[in-house]
Each structure stands twice: as structure tokens, then as C-alpha cells.
Design a protein around this motif. Structure first.
Motif, PDB file in Angstrom:
ATOM      1  N   SER A   1       2.604  -4.075  -9.154  1.00 23.55           N
ATOM      2  CA  SER A   1       4.013  -3.676  -9.268  1.00 23.55           C
ATOM      3  C   SER A   1       4.864  -4.895  -9.605  1.00 23.55           C
ATOM      4  O   SER A   1       4.431  -6.043  -9.417  1.00 23.55           O
TER       5      SER A   1
ATOM      6  N   GLU B   1     -13.744  -7.633  -1.933  1.00 22.95           N
ATOM      7  CA  GLU B   1     -12.297  -7.876  -1.864  1.00 22.95           C
ATOM      8  C   GLU B   1     -11.950  -9.282  -2.335  1.00 22.95           C
ATOM      9  O   GLU B   1     -10.923  -9.496  -2.982  1.00 22.95           O
TER      10      GLU B   1
ATOM     11  N   PHE C   1     -11.922 -14.244   4.969  1.00 19.75           N
ATOM     12  CA  PHE C   1     -12.965 -14.453   3.958  1.00 19.75           C
ATOM     13  C   PHE C   1     -13.954 -15.534   4.404  1.00 19.75           C
ATOM     14  O   PHE C   1     -15.100 -15.556   3.957  1.00 19.75           O
TER      15      PHE C   1
ATOM     16  N   ARG D   1       2.987  -8.397  -9.198  1.00 22.04           N
ATOM     17  CA  ARG D   1       2.237  -8.784  -8.004  1.00 22.04           C
ATOM     18  C   ARG D   1       1.232  -7.670  -7.693  1.00 22.04           C
ATOM     19  O   ARG D   1       1.272  -6.605  -8.307  1.00 22.04           O
ATOM     20  N   TRP D   2       0.350  -7.923  -6.707  1.00 22.48           N
ATOM     21  CA  TRP D   2      -0.730  -6.956  -6.449  1.00 22.48           C
ATOM     22  C   TRP D   2      -1.009  -6.873  -4.961  1.00 22.48           C
ATOM     23  O   TRP D   2      -0.759  -7.823  -4.209  1.00 22.48           O
ATOM     24  N   ILE D   3      -1.554  -5.732  -4.561  1.00 22.22           N
ATOM     25  CA  ILE D   3      -2.013  -5.556  -3.172  1.00 22.22           C
ATOM     26  C   ILE D   3      -3.115  -4.481  -3.208  1.00 22.22           C
ATOM     27  O   ILE D   3      -2.979  -3.507  -3.953  1.00 22.22           O
ATOM     28  N   PRO D   4      -4.232  -4.675  -2.450  1.00 21.49           N
ATOM     29  CA  PRO D   4      -5.260  -3.623  -2.457  1.00 21.49           C
ATOM     30  C   PRO D   4      -4.776  -2.380  -1.726  1.00 21.49           C
ATOM     31  O   PRO D   4      -4.198  -2.469  -0.645  1.00 21.49           O
ATOM     32  N   LYS D   5      -5.013  -1.216  -2.327  1.00 23.90           N
ATOM     33  CA  LYS D   5      -4.530   0.050  -1.760  1.00 23.90           C
ATOM     34  C   LYS D   5      -5.679   0.839  -1.139  1.00 23.90           C
ATOM     35  O   LYS D   5      -5.467   1.672  -0.259  1.00 23.90           O
TER      36      LYS D   5
ATOM     37  N   TRP E   1      -2.777  -2.017  -6.298  1.00 25.17           N
ATOM     38  CA  TRP E   1      -1.429  -1.574  -6.626  1.00 25.17           C
ATOM     39  C   TRP E   1      -0.719  -2.757  -7.287  1.00 25.17           C
ATOM     40  O   TRP E   1      -0.511  -3.796  -6.655  1.00 25.17           O
TER      41      TRP E   1
ATOM     42  N   GLY F   1      -9.681  -9.471  -5.593  1.00 22.40           N
ATOM     43  CA  GLY F   1      -8.333 -10.017  -5.390  1.00 22.40           C
ATOM     44  C   GLY F   1      -8.061 -11.211  -6.291  1.00 22.40           C
ATOM     45  O   GLY F   1      -7.021 -11.288  -6.954  1.00 22.40           O
TER      46      GLY F   1
HETATM   47  C1  LIG Z   1       2.145  -1.078  -1.290  1.00 26.08           C
HETATM   48  C2  LIG Z   1       1.288   0.187  -1.186  1.00 26.08           C
HETATM   49  C3  LIG Z   1      -0.126  -0.183  -1.655  1.00 26.08           C
HETATM   50  C4  LIG Z   1       1.865   1.231  -2.138  1.00 26.08           C
HETATM   51  O1  LIG Z   1       3.077   1.688  -1.615  1.00 26.08           O
HETATM   52  P1  LIG Z   1       4.261   2.253  -2.504  1.00 26.08           P
HETATM   53  O2  LIG Z   1       5.288   2.790  -1.582  1.00 26.08           O
HETATM   54  O3  LIG Z   1       3.722   3.157  -3.569  1.00 26.08           O
HETATM   55  O4  LIG Z   1       4.731   0.875  -3.217  1.00 26.08           O
HETATM   56  P2  LIG Z   1       6.034   0.045  -3.163  1.00 26.08           P
HETATM   57  O5  LIG Z   1       5.964  -0.832  -4.368  1.00 26.08           O
HETATM   58  O6  LIG Z   1       7.258   0.912  -2.998  1.00 26.08           O
HETATM   59  O7  LIG Z   1       5.894  -0.898  -1.875  1.00 26.08           O
HETATM   60  C5  LIG Z   1       5.858  -0.420  -0.534  1.00 26.08           C
HETATM   61  C6  LIG Z   1       5.807  -1.628   0.394  1.00 26.08           C
HETATM   62  O8  LIG Z   1       4.721  -2.491   0.050  1.00 26.08           O
HETATM   63  C7  LIG Z   1       5.213  -3.800  -0.228  1.00 26.08           C
HETATM   64  N1  LIG Z   1       4.417  -4.388  -1.278  1.00 26.08           N
HETATM   65  C8  LIG Z   1       4.163  -3.852  -2.490  1.00 26.08           C
HETATM   66  N2  LIG Z   1       3.404  -4.700  -3.209  1.00 26.08           N
HETATM   67  C9  LIG Z   1       3.174  -5.775  -2.424  1.00 26.08           C
HETATM   68  C10 LIG Z   1       2.472  -6.975  -2.610  1.00 26.08           C
HETATM   69  N3  LIG Z   1       1.846  -7.260  -3.760  1.00 26.08           N
HETATM   70  N4  LIG Z   1       2.436  -7.871  -1.605  1.00 26.08           N
HETATM   71  C11 LIG Z   1       3.053  -7.614  -0.440  1.00 26.08           C
HETATM   72  N5  LIG Z   1       3.751  -6.493  -0.191  1.00 26.08           N
HETATM   73  C12 LIG Z   1       3.810  -5.575  -1.183  1.00 26.08           C
HETATM   74  C13 LIG Z   1       6.655  -3.574  -0.614  1.00 26.08           C
HETATM   75  O9  LIG Z   1       7.416  -4.762  -0.408  1.00 26.08           O
HETATM   76  C14 LIG Z   1       7.035  -2.486   0.344  1.00 26.08           C
HETATM   77  O10 LIG Z   1       7.187  -3.046   1.651  1.00 26.08           O
HETATM   78  P3  LIG Z   1       8.292  -2.537   2.657  1.00 26.08           P
HETATM   79  O11 LIG Z   1       7.956  -1.102   2.911  1.00 26.08           O
HETATM   80  O12 LIG Z   1       9.584  -2.727   1.924  1.00 26.08           O
HETATM   81  O13 LIG Z   1       8.094  -3.439   3.862  1.00 26.08           O
HETATM   82  C15 LIG Z   1       1.274   0.754   0.272  1.00 26.08           C
HETATM   83  O14 LIG Z   1       0.434   1.897   0.269  1.00 26.08           O
HETATM   84  C16 LIG Z   1       0.769  -0.265   1.298  1.00 26.08           C
HETATM   85  O15 LIG Z   1       1.518  -1.152   1.688  1.00 26.08           O
HETATM   86  N6  LIG Z   1      -0.497  -0.118   1.742  1.00 26.08           N
HETATM   87  C17 LIG Z   1      -1.150  -1.103   2.595  1.00 26.08           C
HETATM   88  C18 LIG Z   1      -1.760  -2.195   1.712  1.00 26.08           C
HETATM   89  C19 LIG Z   1      -2.506  -3.199   2.538  1.00 26.08           C
HETATM   90  O16 LIG Z   1      -2.095  -3.565   3.613  1.00 26.08           O
HETATM   91  N7  LIG Z   1      -3.659  -3.612   1.978  1.00 26.08           N
HETATM   92  C20 LIG Z   1      -4.531  -4.473   2.674  1.00 26.08           C
HETATM   93  C21 LIG Z   1      -4.012  -5.899   2.704  1.00 26.08           C
HETATM   94  S1  LIG Z   1      -4.977  -6.993   1.686  1.00 26.08           S
HETATM   95  C22 LIG Z   1      -6.351  -7.362   2.666  1.00 26.08           C
HETATM   96  O17 LIG Z   1      -6.295  -7.263   3.832  1.00 26.08           O
HETATM   97  C23 LIG Z   1      -7.626  -7.778   2.008  1.00 26.08           C
HETATM   98  C24 LIG Z   1      -7.523  -8.685   0.862  1.00 26.08           C
HETATM   99  C25 LIG Z   1      -6.901  -9.921   0.898  1.00 26.08           C
HETATM  100  C26 LIG Z   1      -6.871 -10.746  -0.215  1.00 26.08           C
HETATM  101  C27 LIG Z   1      -7.511 -10.376  -1.369  1.00 26.08           C
HETATM  102  C28 LIG Z   1      -8.142  -9.169  -1.443  1.00 26.08           C
HETATM  103  C29 LIG Z   1      -8.166  -8.344  -0.330  1.00 26.08           C
END
Ligand SMILES: CC(C)(COP(=O)(O)OP(=O)(O)OC[C@H]1O[C@@H](n2cnc3c(N)ncnc32)[C@H](O)[C@@H]1OP(=O)(O)O)[C@@H](O)C(=O)NCCC(=O)NCCSC(=O)Cc1ccccc1
Length: 158
Positions: free
Chosen positions: A152, A75, A33, A91-95, A150, A79
């Protein structure tokens, strides 16, 4: 985390240079950022605002503010807005993010982030769409983003 970020914002911004300092702290935690030097101007549940100056470092070949700098601004505010709006148990994460470039971005750009609905507590994860609108100094809309957050439940501590 949500309550602590909002508490930090509310206490730090009462002091001189507080908005600048808050933004620097967030950029220290999430360094990318820092490339746009955002200035947080408002943060409360379900609304966040920040601006970026039109510096050479965010300029594209057209001489306007680079579209990806606007994505980064989107973002940043989406965020932080989500962070201070979700219940403490979540908690939250951008999808994903979809964007529209509507007008050449010239001058200081101001972004506003709002959620489609106020985030709620849940035992299951769900998508929270967040809308971001960026305007130029004349208040014309130059950019829109829709970010899918997202939200959760926080995992139980081991
Ligand atoms: C999590 C989900 C979005 C949905 O997946 P689903 O299967 O439906 O959900 P499920 O709940 O089963 O969880 C699966 C896995 O996800 C993990 N986890 C869940 N929640 C959180 C959390 N809150 N924080 C951390 N991890 C979390 C969870 O432990 C599990 O991990 P595992 O597999 O055990 O190691 C998945 O598609 C994904 O990880 N996509 C990539 C997302 C990504 O990298 N985005 C860009 C990054 S942000 C950026 O760069 C820009 C930015 C910065 C600051 C501010 C603004 C912007």
C-alpha cells in the motif's frame, strides 16, 4: 527503505563474511528470525534465496526440520524480496500465509521467494502473492508457501 536494504546487501556481500553479516543485521532488526539462523545467499528485485542448517534448535520430535522453522524461513525471504522489489512510495506487511509440507525436511534447507507479478506503484493498496519453495540438499521440494503481502502507499509524513 527498499533501495537502502538492497544497497546494504550489495555492498556488504562484497566483503568477507558479508552474507553472514547481512543475515545477522536483519535478525537484529527482527529478532525472531534469529531462531533459525538464516543465511541470505541471494537478494535482488523479484527474487530472494536463503538457507538454514539442520541444527538441534530447529529440530522436531521426528528428527526433521520443524515445519514452523520453514515457515519462518519463508517469511524471512518473502519479506526481504518484497522490500527490495516495491517502489519507494509503497510499503508492505504480510497478511496471511498458506503452507504445504510435502516431504520430511532433512539437512540444510534452501528457500527461494518470487512474486506472482512484479509489484507496482499504486494509489490504492493491493495484494501481492509471493511463492516460496524450499528444497532439501537433493533438490527435492519439501515445502511450499504462498504469502499474501499487502502492498500500500506509504502514508504522507505529517
Ligand atoms: C494491514 C492489513 C494487512 C490490511 O488492512 P487494511 O485495513 O486492508 O489496510 P490499511 O492499509 O487500511 O491498513 C490498516 C492498518 O494497517 C497499517 N499498515 C498497513 N500497512 C502497513 C505496513 N506496511 N506496516 C505497518 N503498518 C501497516 C495501517 O497503518 C493501519 O493501521 P491502523 O489501523 O491505522 O493502526 C491488516 O489486515 C493487518 O494489519 N493485519 C495484520 C498484519 C500483521 O500483523 N502481519 C504480521 C506482522 S509481520 C511478521 O510478524 C512476520 C514478518 C516480519 C518481517 C518480514 C516478514 C514477515
Amino acid at each position: 527503505m527498499s533501495a537502502s536494504v538492497l544497497r546494504l546487501y550489495n555492498s556488504i556481500t562484497r566483503k568477507p563474511f558479508g552474507h553472514w553479516l547481512f543475515s545477522r543485521l536483519i535478525c537484529f532488526k527482527a529478532p525472531y528470525f534469529g531462531s533459525i539462523k538464516p543465511r541470505m545467499t541471494m537478494l535482488e528485485p523479484n527474487r530472494a534465496e536463503a538457507s538454514i542448517a539442520h541444527r538441534r534448535s530447529v529440530t522436531n520430535h521426528l528428527g526433521t526440520v520443524h515445519a514452523i522453522a520453514l515457515c519462518n524461513l519463508a517469511e524471512f525471504i518473502a519479506g526481504l524480496m518484497t522490500d527490495v522489489s516495491i517502489p519507494a512510495s509503497m510499503r508492505w506487511i504480510p497478511k496471511g500465509m498458506s503452507v504445504e509440507y510435502l516431504k520430511k525436511a532433512v539437512g540444510t534447507q534452501r528457500g527461494v521467494a518470487t512474486p506472482e507479478f512484479p509489484p507496482y506503484e499504486s494509489t490504492e493498496g493491493y495484494e501481492l502473492p509471493v511463492d516460496v519453495v524450499v528444497t532439501n540438499p537433493q533438490s527435492d521440494v519439501v515445502f511450499k508457501a504462498r504469502i499474501s503481502m499487502w502492498v500500500s502507499p506509504k502514508p504522507a509524513r505529517a
